[in-house]
Every structure is written in C-alpha cells, then in structure tokens.
Design an enzyme around this catalytic site. Structure first.
Site, PDB file in Angstrom:
ATOM      1  N   SER A   1       0.829  -1.215   0.000  1.00 57.17           N
ATOM      2  CA  SER A   1       0.000   0.000   0.000  1.00 57.17           C
ATOM      3  C   SER A   1       0.859   1.259   0.000  1.00 57.17           C
ATOM      4  O   SER A   1       0.522   2.256   0.640  1.00 57.17           O
ATOM      5  CB  SER A   1      -0.946  -0.016   1.202  1.00 57.17           C
TER       6      SER A   1
ATOM      7  N   LYS B   1       1.188  -5.584   4.912  1.00 56.20           N
ATOM      8  CA  LYS B   1       1.595  -6.364   6.089  1.00 56.20           C
ATOM      9  C   LYS B   1       1.628  -5.542   7.366  1.00 56.20           C
ATOM     10  O   LYS B   1       1.766  -6.101   8.448  1.00 56.20           O
ATOM     11  CB  LYS B   1       2.940  -7.044   5.844  1.00 56.20           C
TER      12      LYS B   1
ATOM     13  N   TYR C   1       7.884   8.045   4.001  1.00 56.54           N
ATOM     14  CA  TYR C   1       9.079   8.737   4.497  1.00 56.54           C
ATOM     15  C   TYR C   1       9.780   9.577   3.424  1.00 56.54           C
ATOM     16  O   TYR C   1      10.779  10.232   3.718  1.00 56.54           O
ATOM     17  CB  TYR C   1      10.070   7.716   5.073  1.00 56.54           C
TER      18      TYR C   1
ATOM     19  N   GLY D   1      12.344  14.460  -0.345  1.00 59.41           N
ATOM     20  CA  GLY D   1      12.704  15.388  -1.422  1.00 59.41           C
ATOM     21  C   GLY D   1      11.573  15.674  -2.380  1.00 59.41           C
ATOM     22  O   GLY D   1      11.239  16.832  -2.636  1.00 59.41           O
ATOM     23  N   GLY D   2      10.972  14.632  -2.959  1.00 61.15           N
ATOM     24  CA  GLY D   2       9.851  14.837  -3.862  1.00 61.15           C
ATOM     25  C   GLY D   2       9.907  13.973  -5.097  1.00 61.15           C
ATOM     26  O   GLY D   2      10.527  12.916  -5.106  1.00 61.15           O
TER      27      GLY D   2
ATOM     28  N   GLU E   1      18.158  18.450  -6.802  1.00 55.50           N
ATOM     29  CA  GLU E   1      18.914  17.457  -6.038  1.00 55.50           C
ATOM     30  C   GLU E   1      20.112  16.987  -6.856  1.00 55.50           C
ATOM     31  O   GLU E   1      20.251  17.345  -8.027  1.00 55.50           O
ATOM     32  CB  GLU E   1      18.006  16.271  -5.664  1.00 55.50           C
TER      33      GLU E   1
ATOM     34  N   HIS F   1      22.287   6.248   0.505  1.00 55.35           N
ATOM     35  CA  HIS F   1      22.071   7.696   0.546  1.00 55.35           C
ATOM     36  C   HIS F   1      23.213   8.295   1.353  1.00 55.35           C
ATOM     37  O   HIS F   1      23.520   7.803   2.439  1.00 55.35           O
ATOM     38  CB  HIS F   1      20.714   8.024   1.182  1.00 55.35           C
TER      39      HIS F   1
ATOM     40  N   ARG G   1      24.697  10.531  -6.215  1.00 55.66           N
ATOM     41  CA  ARG G   1      24.778   9.879  -4.905  1.00 55.66           C
ATOM     42  C   ARG G   1      25.907   8.872  -4.733  1.00 55.66           C
ATOM     43  O   ARG G   1      26.499   8.778  -3.663  1.00 55.66           O
ATOM     44  CB  ARG G   1      23.467   9.114  -4.677  1.00 55.66           C
TER      45      ARG G   1
ATOM     46  N   HIS H   1      19.605   2.740   1.042  1.00 56.15           N
ATOM     47  CA  HIS H   1      18.434   3.583   0.795  1.00 56.15           C
ATOM     48  C   HIS H   1      17.502   3.034  -0.272  1.00 56.15           C
ATOM     49  O   HIS H   1      16.290   3.106  -0.143  1.00 56.15           O
ATOM     50  CB  HIS H   1      18.961   4.960   0.377  1.00 56.15           C
TER      51      HIS H   1
ATOM     52  N   GLU I   1       9.462   0.147  -6.062  1.00 59.78           N
ATOM     53  CA  GLU I   1      10.861  -0.193  -5.785  1.00 59.78           C
ATOM     54  C   GLU I   1      11.189  -1.666  -6.011  1.00 59.78           C
ATOM     55  O   GLU I   1      12.335  -2.012  -6.283  1.00 59.78           O
ATOM     56  CB  GLU I   1      11.225   0.233  -4.348  1.00 59.78           C
TER      57      GLU I   1
ATOM     58  N   ARG J   1      20.290   5.161  -9.478  1.00 58.42           N
ATOM     59  CA  ARG J   1      19.060   5.961  -9.645  1.00 58.42           C
ATOM     60  C   ARG J   1      19.330   7.444  -9.419  1.00 58.42           C
ATOM     61  O   ARG J   1      19.979   7.831  -8.441  1.00 58.42           O
ATOM     62  CB  ARG J   1      18.005   5.495  -8.650  1.00 58.42           C
TER      63      ARG J   1
END
Ligand code: FAD
Ligand code: SIN
Length: 521
Positions: free
Chosen positions: A11, A33, A43, A46-47, A112, A240, A287, A348, A372, A383
C-alpha cells in the site's frame, strides 16, 4: 478462499495508484503487512522529479538520468518515463496531492544531486506522507476496493503449487494469486486472483544502517525468485550519503538531498569541505560519488560520521522549507541553524528487482510489479534522485492499462490447494531468527556495502551459506511466522545481491570493486 479480479500486495505509492486505476474494472483487494500508510513512500522527503516548465526540457532530464545510470539504463524506458511524467503528476494532483507553490502560483521546484535543473515537485520536506494521505483517502472512497492491514503475503501461487515441476526454463509460468498470513489469527489464507500486482517496496533491512522502514524486507523480489521468475540488477544498491548519525535509531532518519540543493555543504570533523577532492559538482554530485567520498573520508579519519553544514541558510529558511528535518534534529538535541548535522551513508534504495516490461508485467504471466521492487531499466547502475516515485506512478499506470485489457480473458484457477500448515511451534528457537537477522545485516554491511572486493564478496557468500542452511532447516520444522518468512526473504535478497556483484567484473554505477578500478569512458 478469497477470489478477486485484482490482488495488490503493498500500500505504498505503486500499489495504491495501480489499485485506483483498475478499480472501475473489477473487484480489488489490497493487502498490506503493516498499517496502511507504513512503507518507504510515507518517508519520502525530497519529492518527485518531472519536467513541468519550458525553462527545463525532457532531453535534459533524460540525459541526467542516463548519466547517473552509468550507461546501463534502458534508454527507451528512460524516455517513456520522463516524457510521461507531466501526465502522471496531473493524476496525482487530481487524487488530491498538494505540491508546494510559490507566491506567483507556479510550482516551487527543488534541485537534487545529478539534476541539471530545478525540477523536483515536493510538499515541504514530507512529500511522501502527503502522497499517502491523499491516495489512502481516495482508496477508502472507492466502493470496489477493499484494503486489509496486517496481511502478510508469503508466496505467490503458481503451477508449482498444483504439483508441477517449475524451473527457470519453464515457459508460461502463471500466477494464480497468493498465500497470505493473517497476523491476527496466524492462519494462512488463499487469495485467488485473475491479476496480481506486487508493490512490496525495497530491501533496506538487508543492511544494518538503512533509511528504509522495517517493512522493507525484499518480500516481493524473494517470492518471484523462489517462483522462478526473473530478477536483475541486484548489485546496484543505493546508499544515501546523508542519513542522520544517531546510532540507536532504526531506521536512520534521512537528511534530504534537497538540503544540499538549497546550499548545505558536506564537511569533515575539522569543518573543512572535502568534495572538491572527488567531483567538480561538489556536494551535489550523484549519490554514488558522494556516498563513496564520505565512506573514504570516514576511513581516512577513523570517524564513523561526517557533517552537513546548513547553518548559513538561517533559521527562517530551514524552518520554512525543511520543518520536518529542523524539528527532528532539535528533538535529538541538534539546532541545525547553529550546529552542523552529523551524517553517515545508509542503505536507501534497490535499483534492481523483479524484471518487468513496459507494461509492468513480470516474466510470470498475470503477475505485475511496480515501484521499488520492480526493475524497469530506468535506473541502470544508479538511480537519479527523486526518479523513484516517478517510476512507481508511471509503471503502475502502464500495468493498470495492460491489466484492464487482459483481465477479461483470465479465469480464476480453482485447483489451488490450501496452504500446508504442518510444522511445530518452536517458540524457544525464535530468538535465533532475531539473531540471524542481525548477523545477516552485519555480513552485508561489512562485506557488500559501498566498496566491495572479490575477497569480501566470497567471504559474505560463505557466511551467508551457513545461515541460509540453518534458516531453511528451521523453516521446514516450524509453524510459519512473519519474522521467519521475512528472514528467508532477506537472505534470498542478500544472496541475489552477492551473486550479481560477484558476476560483475567491473566498477560501474553503484557497484564499486577495488579489484576493478573504474575506467574513465
Ligand atoms: P513502499 O512505499 O515501500 O510500500 C511497500 C508496501 O508493501 C508497504 O505497504 C508494505 O507494508 C507492503 N509489503 C511489503 N511486503 C509485503 C508482504 N509480504 N505482504 C504484504 N504487504 C507487504 N524517492 C523519490 O523519488 N523521492 C524522494 O524524495 C524519496 N525519498 C525517500 C526517503 C526515504 C526515507 C526513503 C526510505 C525512500 C525515499 N525514496 C524517495 C524512495 C521512495 O520513497 C520509494 O522507492 C518508494 O516510495 C517505494 O514505493 P513502493 O510503493 O514501491 O513501496
Ligand atoms: C532525498 O530526499 O534526498 C531522497 C530523494 C530520493 O531518494 O530520491
């Protein structure tokens, strides 16, 4: 046995957007779950990246994605995802998600690492929580959607459960639904579905330090691997660079890259900048480069963290634009307007996962994956920041369009047997599960982290082999529990990461081996 047209596992943003898009075409059941809003999506800070205005261009976003991906992205997927972004952002706005705007009414875009332009739509520094809020409200309004919490998908059902021998070479493996453990009753139920969507998120808990919530145990990837479906690119685990250094806390709290986009700078223990030694883009380099630089500086200095300096941005900007980070740091005793923020890298994001085509369909028929847990080819070896939420909505959309077309030609398989619940209650052995999980995380963090070598990978494989055998033995003797099943999934994902990393005889993207120094192309 329960029967539905569309079974959705997860979800987060991927599962919820898929569910909303198919809900007018059949009965939908979403299983999750934990609590409905729990998952990485909530969580996200950044966006979401998208080209919205003429000051930016699709070509630039495509180039940035390809460069970050280290030359191994699927270019067609990159083009498709990025050019569709404005339409998918429109969907999200229609679902009631609020992205911040400036006083002139235009979107307030952030920047970013690795982005050549300001193109990150966001809701302050808690974009993901805003997304979950709005999407769940829409889900609860739809009469065709049932959302069930604390339901743990154990296995997807295929011909294997009908007694057929299924291998990686079996053509036409089909998915008929999933076996699901109800956390309250501890019974395994059978969910039969015409179409199944796996949107189970990442694998962060394979490592000791992660920004991912406890739900991120690679369940979807492990289930597909066991069902003999295709999984790829697992060596590309993104660390990250800046999670808050606060060792007693799990998951590690993220300090968004957007803070560096706003001008915050990485510094060592003596308050000196160091990124000029590694990349001309300094603190805003992609990154992988920043995380490796931090890892190296930590090794040279012997410290287990470094700093991010945001003091010069001032209290007003920090509180106004990054209220979540400001409040969290204050809560642990750091006033970020006056003190540097202690940071260290954390696992991350998993770039690889269940291989899907442009329709979001996996190598197993009637089984889709998005978000993901899916490997679409967008990220390649690394990524680009804020491309993940975008990938999730684009592929959930494609999967929904394809599944709506297919569902009328698929029938429910009624030959599926109930779950075999044989096994003993081995409660006194359950401490082994917790201990083994810690051991696994140590192995992966020590030997399969940001910097790898052939020797470290071999050592990780040998250690993992031992705990794999012990865990399989326990699993065969015990009544099924969620903890034990998650441990098996973490071990399976760790194995897939080590195997892929060992097979890749080069340093590329997020996979860096001291035995194969990077070649400047
Ligand atoms: P999730 O949101 O993780 O949802 C997975 C769902 O599956 C959960 O509901 C979980 O409970 C459920 N589930 C898992 N296994 C099972 C099972 N066996 N049975 C039943 N249910 C199961 N990306 C960006 O693009 N921009 C950002 O700003 C950004 N910031 C981030 C910040 C943080 C701290 C983290 C951790 C990630 C961030 N990411 C960001 C990455 C991005 O948030 C995730 O990749 C994305 O939200 C994943 O969405 P998802 O729907 O695939 O999975
Ligand atoms: C962040 O806000 O730094 C995370 C963005 C992402 O993971 O894409």
């Amino acid at each position: 046995m329960k029967e539905v047209d569309f079974l959705v596992v997860g979800s987060g943003i991927a599962g919820l957007t898929f569910a909303l898009k198919v809900a007018d075409y059949g009965k939908v059941c979403i299983l999750t779950k934990a609590e409905a809003s729990e998952g990485s999506t909530k969580y996200a800070q950044g966006g979401i990246a998208a080209v919205i205005y003429d000051s930016d261009s699709f070509d630039k976003h495509i180039q940035d994605t390809l460069i970050a991906g280290a030359g191994i992205c699927d270019e067609e997927t990159v083009r498709m995802t990025i050019t569709e972004a404005p339409n998918r952002i429109r969907d999200l706005v229609q679902y009631g998600i609020h992205f911040d705007k400036r006083p002139d009414g235009l979107y307030d875009l952030h920047r970013e690492g690795g982005h050549s332009n300001f193109r990150i739509l966001h809701h302050k520094d808690n974009t993901g929580a805003e997304m979950e809020r709005a999407l769940l409200e829409e889900i609860h309004r739809h009469p065709n959607i049932e959302l069930l919490e604390n339901q743990y998908a154990v296995e997807i059902i295929t011909q294997h459960h009908l007694g057929q021998w299924v291998t990686h070479h079996t053509p036409n493996i089909e998915c008929y639904g999933a076996y699901v453990l109800d956390s309250k009753t501890q019974k395994v139920e059978t969910y039969l579905a015409k179409v199944t969507m796996l949107a189970t998120g990442g694998i962060g808990n394979v490592y000791t330090t992660t920004t991912n919530p406890i739900t991120a145990t690679g369940d979807g990837v492990a289930m597909v691997h066991r069902a003999r479906g295709k999984v790829a690119d697992m060596e590309f685990v993104q660390f990250h660079p800046t999670s808050l250094y606060y060792p007693t806390e799990r998951p590690a709290f993220l300090i968004t890259e957007a803070l560096r986009g706003a001008g915050a700078v990485l510094k060592d223990h003596w308050g000196r900048e160091f990124m000029q030694k590694y990349d001309s883009r300094l603190s805003l380099a992609p990154r992988d480069i920043v995380a490796r630089a931090i890892d190296n500086e930590m090794k040279i200095s012997g410290y287990d963290h470094l700093y991010l300096d945001a003091r010069h941005l001032g209290k007003a900007e920090l509180m106004g634009k990054f209220p979540n980070i400001y409040a969290k740091c204050l809560d642990v005793g750091i006033n970020i307007a006056k003190e540097m923020i202690p940071i260290r890298p954390a696992a991350h994001y998993q770039c690889g996962g269940i291989v899907v085509d442009h329709n979001g369909e996996s190598s197993i028929h009637h089984l889709y994956a998005a978000g993901e847990c899916a490997r679409t080819g967008l990220h390649g070896g690394n990524r680009l920041a804020s491309n993940s939420l975008l990938e999730a909505v684009v592929f959930a959309h494609h999967a929904a369009m394809h599944a709506i077309e297919q569902v009328r030609n698929i029938s429910i398989c009624h030959e599926v047997p109930a779950w075999n619940a044989e096994g003993m209650e081995l409660n006194e052995e359950m401490v082994l599960v917790t201990q083994t999980r810690k051991e696994l995380q140590e192995i992966m963090s020590n030997y399969v982290g940001i910097v790898r070598s052939n020797l470290r990978l071999q050592r990780a494989f040998d250690r993992l082999n031992l705990i794999y055998r012990e865990t399989e033995d326990l699993y065969k003797r015990s009544v099924l529990t969620e903890d034990l099943s998650e441990l098996r999934n973490l071990i399976a994902c760790a194995y897939l990461i080590i195997r892929a990393a060992s097979q890749r005889k080069e340093s590329v993207g997020l996979h860096y081996s001291v035995d194969y120094p990077p070649v400047n192309k």
